[in-house]
Design a protein around this motif. Structure first.
Motif, PDB file in Angstrom:
ATOM      1  N   ALA A 129      70.567   7.234  12.492  1.00 22.97           N
ATOM      2  CA  ALA A 129      70.242   8.281  13.465  1.00 22.97           C
ATOM      3  C   ALA A 129      71.483   8.921  14.080  1.00 22.97           C
ATOM      4  CB  ALA A 129      69.350   7.708  14.569  1.00 22.97           C
ATOM      5  N   GLU A 130      72.559   8.157  14.231  1.00 22.48           N
ATOM      6  CA  GLU A 130      73.777   8.711  14.842  1.00 22.48           C
ATOM      7  C   GLU A 130      74.344   9.854  14.003  1.00 22.48           C
ATOM      8  OE1 GLU A 130      75.106   8.293  17.663  1.00 22.48           O
ATOM      9  OE2 GLU A 130      74.133   6.487  18.442  1.00 22.48           O
ATOM     10  N   SER A 144      67.488   9.982   9.508  1.00 21.06           N
ATOM     11  CA  SER A 144      66.692   9.960  10.744  1.00 21.06           C
ATOM     12  C   SER A 144      67.527  10.550  11.865  1.00 21.06           C
ATOM     13  CB  SER A 144      66.259   8.523  11.092  1.00 21.06           C
ATOM     14  OG  SER A 144      67.399   7.709  11.304  1.00 21.06           O
ATOM     15  N   HIS A 145      66.891  10.847  12.985  1.00 25.74           N
ATOM     16  CA  HIS A 145      67.631  11.392  14.126  1.00 25.74           C
ATOM     17  C   HIS A 145      66.953  10.959  15.427  1.00 25.74           C
ATOM     18  CE1 HIS A 145      64.421  14.400  13.585  1.00 25.74           C
ATOM     19  NE2 HIS A 145      64.500  14.579  14.908  1.00 25.74           N
ATOM     20  N   TYR A 146      67.734  10.935  16.504  1.00 28.34           N
ATOM     21  CA  TYR A 146      67.172  10.646  17.815  1.00 28.34           C
ATOM     22  C   TYR A 146      66.468  11.893  18.340  1.00 28.34           C
ATOM     23  CZ  TYR A 146      70.040   6.422  17.856  1.00 28.34           C
ATOM     24  OH  TYR A 146      70.603   5.213  17.554  1.00 28.34           O
ATOM     25  N   ASP A 191      68.821  -0.980  23.016  1.00 24.18           N
ATOM     26  CA  ASP A 191      68.592   0.435  22.664  1.00 24.18           C
ATOM     27  C   ASP A 191      67.203   0.619  22.057  1.00 24.18           C
ATOM     28  OD1 ASP A 191      68.927   3.096  22.126  1.00 24.18           O
ATOM     29  OD2 ASP A 191      70.163   2.795  20.347  1.00 24.18           O
ATOM     30  N   ARG A 192      66.438   1.534  22.610  1.00 27.58           N
ATOM     31  CA  ARG A 192      65.143   1.896  22.038  1.00 27.58           C
ATOM     32  C   ARG A 192      64.899   3.409  22.181  1.00 27.58           C
ATOM     33  NH1 ARG A 192      61.140  -2.012  20.709  1.00 27.58           N
ATOM     34  NH2 ARG A 192      62.298  -3.718  19.758  1.00 27.58           N
ATOM     35  N   ARG A 193      65.943   4.196  21.925  1.00 30.26           N
ATOM     36  CA  ARG A 193      65.778   5.645  21.987  1.00 30.26           C
ATOM     37  C   ARG A 193      64.766   6.109  20.934  1.00 30.26           C
ATOM     38  NH1 ARG A 193      71.978   7.265  21.399  1.00 30.26           N
ATOM     39  NH2 ARG A 193      71.958   5.207  20.377  1.00 30.26           N
ATOM     40  N   TYR A 209      63.265  -1.833  14.492  1.00 27.56           N
ATOM     41  CA  TYR A 209      63.744  -0.602  15.141  1.00 27.56           C
ATOM     42  C   TYR A 209      65.134  -0.243  14.620  1.00 27.56           C
ATOM     43  CZ  TYR A 209      65.806   2.515  18.553  1.00 27.56           C
ATOM     44  OH  TYR A 209      66.455   3.576  19.142  1.00 27.56           O
ATOM     45  N   GLU A 210      66.015  -1.226  14.523  1.00 26.09           N
ATOM     46  CA  GLU A 210      67.389  -0.961  14.084  1.00 26.09           C
ATOM     47  C   GLU A 210      67.435  -0.462  12.651  1.00 26.09           C
ATOM     48  OE1 GLU A 210      69.488  -4.568  14.901  1.00 26.09           O
ATOM     49  OE2 GLU A 210      69.514  -4.239  17.073  1.00 26.09           O
TER      50      GLU A 210
END
Length: 206
Positions: A118-119, A124-126, A172-174, A111-112
């Motif tokens: 993502a930030e 990638s993005h949330y 964290d698993r957003r 996941y990480e």
């Protein structure tokens, strides 16, 4: 003389502690109970004051003694708690607790790796909850009213004896999206737990 007799004659209602001192003075008094009570009411020769002062001194002495005993208990408890803390630290070290993710779930490292950019939104993005729910329902035909997006999962640890424990931390698993074949979403329905990795719908085990 009984305490009720003293109360009837003087109109004063002493505590049991005070009355024990009154009894001591009454035993040494040269007269009967009526004379003693009369002398007490009039404080003849400072009788009532002496009894009260000696009672106070006795009370203070007992309090000092009690405080001393309590301090000894506190010191003993502090030493025991210190010993317990040291033993717990030694046990913790011996058991070699390490982060744990069930092999049936997506590994935290995977996941990480997906979410590392993502930030900043580079590769990638949330996803918003609304976007994640819409994607889930389009792909897998879930009822959007029954889908809840999960942003964190419980952290677990495993020791050298293969025993698990839940820590007080969250992981964290957003929902993260990078591409149609590279994304992650963790969600619940009313009855079941799920996660999606790269288009694959999987049960989530907690």
């Amino acid at each position: 003389m009984e305490i009720r007799e003293f109360e009837q004659r003087t109109g004063y209602f002493p505590s049991l502690e005070e009355y024990r001192m009154i009894e001591n003075y009454y035993i040494d008094f040269a007269g009967d109970k009526d004379a003693f009570c009369k002398a007490y009411k009039k404080n003849e020769g400072g009788l009532a004051e002496k009894i009260q002062r000696e009672t106070n001194d006795q009370r203070i002495s007992a309090l000092v003694k009690t405080n001393g005993i309590m301090e000894q208990f506190k010191n003993t408890i502090d030493k025991m708690e210190d010993q317990i803390a040291k033993l717990e630290a030694r046990i913790e070290q011996e058991q070699e607790w390490k982060p744990y993710t069930s092999e049936r779930n997506v590994a935290q490292a995977d996941y990480e790796e997906l979410a590392k950019d993502a930030e900043c939104g580079r590769t990638s993005h949330y996803m918003t909850d609304a976007d994640a729910i819409a994607w889930i329902c389009d792909e897998f035909d879930f009822d959007p009213c029954k889908v809840t997006i999960i942003h964190e999962i419980n952290e677990y640890e495993i020791n050298r004896h293969q025993r698990l424990r839940k820590t007080n931390k969250k992981i964290d698993r957003r929902p993260v999206y990078c591409a149609t074949d590279y994304h992650y979403i963790r969600f619940n329905t009313r009855r079941n737990y799920y996660e999606i990795l790269n288009g694959e719908l999987r049960p989530f085990f907690d």
